[in-house]
Design a protein around this motif. Structure first.
Motif, short mmCIF file in Angstrom:
data_model
loop_
_atom_site.label_atom_id
_atom_site.label_comp_id
_atom_site.label_asym_id
_atom_site.label_seq_id
_atom_site.Cartn_x
_atom_site.Cartn_y
_atom_site.Cartn_z
N UNK A 115 -3.38 2.81 28.69
CA UNK A 115 -2.60 1.59 28.88
C UNK A 115 -1.70 1.29 27.71
N UNK A 116 -2.21 1.42 26.50
CA UNK A 116 -1.41 1.14 25.32
C UNK A 116 -0.22 2.09 25.20
N UNK A 117 -0.49 3.38 25.39
CA UNK A 117 0.57 4.37 25.22
C UNK A 117 1.67 4.20 26.27
N UNK A 118 1.27 3.95 27.50
CA UNK A 118 2.26 3.85 28.57
C UNK A 118 3.05 2.55 28.52
N UNK A 119 2.54 1.54 27.81
CA UNK A 119 3.25 0.27 27.72
C UNK A 119 4.24 0.22 26.56
N UNK A 120 4.24 1.24 25.71
CA UNK A 120 5.19 1.26 24.60
C UNK A 120 6.59 1.57 25.15
N UNK A 121 7.57 0.70 24.94
CA UNK A 121 8.93 0.94 25.47
C UNK A 121 9.54 2.19 24.84
N UNK A 122 10.34 2.89 25.63
CA UNK A 122 11.03 4.07 25.12
C UNK A 122 12.14 3.65 24.16
N UNK A 123 12.27 4.41 23.08
CA UNK A 123 13.34 4.12 22.12
C UNK A 123 14.63 4.76 22.59
N UNK A 124 15.72 4.21 22.14
CA UNK A 124 17.03 4.74 22.50
C UNK A 124 17.83 5.02 21.24
N UNK A 125 18.64 6.06 21.31
CA UNK A 125 19.46 6.39 20.16
C UNK A 125 18.74 7.30 19.19
N UNK A 126 19.46 7.83 18.20
CA UNK A 126 18.86 8.75 17.22
C UNK A 126 17.87 8.04 16.31
N UNK A 127 16.89 8.80 15.85
CA UNK A 127 15.87 8.27 14.95
C UNK A 127 16.21 8.69 13.53
N UNK A 128 16.46 7.72 12.67
CA UNK A 128 16.87 8.04 11.31
C UNK A 128 16.04 7.24 10.31
N UNK A 129 15.74 7.88 9.19
CA UNK A 129 14.96 7.24 8.14
C UNK A 129 15.45 7.77 6.80
N UNK A 130 15.85 6.86 5.92
CA UNK A 130 16.36 7.25 4.63
C UNK A 130 15.25 7.68 3.68
N UNK A 131 15.62 8.20 2.51
CA UNK A 131 14.62 8.64 1.53
C UNK A 131 13.64 7.54 1.14
N UNK A 132 14.12 6.30 0.97
CA UNK A 132 13.22 5.20 0.64
C UNK A 132 12.22 4.96 1.76
N UNK A 133 12.68 5.11 3.00
CA UNK A 133 11.79 4.93 4.14
C UNK A 133 10.72 6.01 4.20
N UNK A 134 11.09 7.24 3.88
CA UNK A 134 10.12 8.34 3.87
C UNK A 134 9.06 8.08 2.81
N UNK A 135 9.48 7.65 1.63
CA UNK A 135 8.52 7.35 0.57
C UNK A 135 7.61 6.19 0.97
N UNK A 136 8.18 5.18 1.62
CA UNK A 136 7.38 4.05 2.08
C UNK A 136 6.38 4.49 3.15
N UNK A 137 6.83 5.34 4.06
CA UNK A 137 5.95 5.88 5.11
C UNK A 137 4.75 6.60 4.51
N UNK A 138 5.02 7.51 3.58
CA UNK A 138 3.93 8.28 2.98
C UNK A 138 3.04 7.39 2.10
N UNK A 139 3.66 6.42 1.40
CA UNK A 139 2.88 5.54 0.55
C UNK A 139 1.94 4.65 1.33
N UNK A 140 2.44 4.03 2.39
CA UNK A 140 1.61 3.14 3.21
C UNK A 140 0.49 3.93 3.88
N UNK A 141 0.83 5.09 4.43
CA UNK A 141 -0.20 5.92 5.08
C UNK A 141 -1.25 6.37 4.07
N UNK A 142 -0.80 6.74 2.87
CA UNK A 142 -1.74 7.19 1.85
C UNK A 142 -2.68 6.09 1.40
N UNK A 143 -2.13 4.88 1.17
CA UNK A 143 -2.97 3.76 0.74
C UNK A 143 -3.98 3.40 1.83
N UNK A 144 -3.52 3.35 3.08
CA UNK A 144 -4.42 3.03 4.19
C UNK A 144 -5.53 4.06 4.31
#
Length: 270
Positions: free
Chosen positions: A110-139
Motif C-alpha cells: 500500500x505504501x509503495x503504490x501510493x507514492x506519486x510518480x515523479x516527473x522530470x529529470x532527477x538532479x542532486x548537486x554535490x552538497x545534496x550528495x554529501x547531505x544524503x550520505x551524511x544523514x544516512x550515515x548518522x541514522x
C-alpha cells in the motif's frame, strides 16, 4: 505482456528470497559475521548470486509491465523468504509468523503504490550528495548504537533497519546517476553505503530472528528512498489517511514479527 511481467517479477522475488535465506543461514550464530569470513562460504556466495538474479528479473519486469503490477510481486519476497529460511533451519514457520509477514507485506504494498510518480529529470548537486550520505550515515550509526543494548529480536530489527537506510541512500544515489545525466564523479560514493549496508545486514542475520530482520530491511529500504526523494529531490509524497493506515499496518506487522520470529541457531559453523 502484463501477465508476463507479473510472472517474471514473482520469479525474481523467489530468487531474492532464496538468496536472503541462504545468506542468513550462513551468517546466523557466526562468531565472525564479517564479509571476509562470509565470502569463503559457498552458500553465502550462491545467495548473493541469487539476490542479483532476483534484482535483474525485477528490472526486466518493470520494463514489461506497470509498477502497480510488478511492485506487489516484489514485496512477495517476504512471504517466500520465511518458509525458505525455516526449511533451511529444519522447521516450519508458524501461522502467527506468516500472518505477521502478510500484514507487513500488505502495508508495504500500500505504501509503495501510493507514492506519486515523479516527473522530470532527477538532479542532486554535490552538497545534496554529501547531505544524503551524511544523514544516512548518522541514522545508521544511531540505529546500530541502539541495537547494542536491545533484546535479540529488536537488535536484529534495528541492525536490519540500519542496513535498509543505507541501501535506501544507495538507491537514491543510483537514481540520481541514471536520471540526472550520469555525473561520473558520484560513482566513487556508491560503494560506501552499499558495502556498509551489506555488512550491517550480515550482523542482523547473525543475531537470528530472520523474519524480523528481513521485514525490517524490506520496510526501511524503500521508505528511506521515498523520504530522500521528498527531502532532497522535491518529489511528492502520498497524502490522505490511506498512507497512515498502510504505515500502521506495516509497523504492527513488524512488531508482531519481532514477537513471533524464533531465534535460529546453526550447529555446522565449521
Amino acid at each position: 505482456m502484463t501477465v508476463l511481467a507479473a510472472a517474471i517479477a514473482l520469479v525474481g522475488s523467489l530468487f531474492f528470497a532464496l538468496g536472503a535465506a541462504l545468506q542468513q543461514f550462513e551468517a546466523v550464530g557466526s562468531a565472525k559475521p564479517g564479509l571476509l569470513a562470509l565470502l569463503r562460504r559457498p552458500r553465502w556466495l550462491i545467495g548473493g548470486a541469487s539476490i542479483l538474479a532476483g534484482g535483474g528479473l525485477h528490472i526486466v519486469a518493470l520494463g514489461l509491465g506497470p509498477l502497480t503490477v510488478v511492485q506487489p510481486m516484489g514485496v512477495a519476497s517476504l512471504l517466500f523468504a520465511l518458509p525458505l529460511a525455516a526449511a533451511l533451519h529444519g522447521r516450519r514457520p508458524s501461522r502467527k509468523e506468516l500472518g505477521a509477514a502478510a500484514v507487513v507485506a500488505a502495508g508495504l504494498v500500500g505504501l509503495v503504490l501510493m507514492v506519486p510518480e515523479s516527473s522530470g529529470p532527477t538532479r542532486l548537486g554535490p552538497d545534496g550528495v554529501l547531505l544524503l550520505l551524511g544523514v544516512a550515515g548518522i541514522a545508521a550509526v544511531l540505529l546500530w548504537a541502539g541495537a547494542t543494548a536491545a533484546a535479540p529480536a529488536w537488535r536484529a530489527a534495528l541492525l536490519a533497519t540500519s542496513s535498509g537506510v543505507l541501501y535506501g541512500a544507495t538507491a537514491t544515489l543510483v537514481r540520481v546517476l541514471v536520471d540526472g545525466g550520469w555525473n561520473w564523479w558520484y560513482l566513487p560514493a556508491l560503494p560506501v553505503p552499499a558495502l556498509l549496508a551489506l555488512m550491517m545486514l550480515q550482523r542482523a542475520y547473525a543475531v537470528g530472528h530472520f523474519g524480523v530482520s528481513f521485514a525490517s530491511l524490506q520496510v526501511a529500504d524503500p521508505l528511506t528512498a521515498v523520504a530522500f526523494g521528498a527531502l532532497l529531490l522535491g518529489e511528492p509524497l502520498p497524502t490522505g489517511a490511506a498512507p497512515v493506515v498502510a504505515a500502521l499496518l506495516t509497523a504492527a506487522g513488524t512488531v508482531a514479527l519481532a514477537r513471533t520470529s524464533p531465534l535460529e541457531a546453526r550447529n555446522d559453523l565449521a
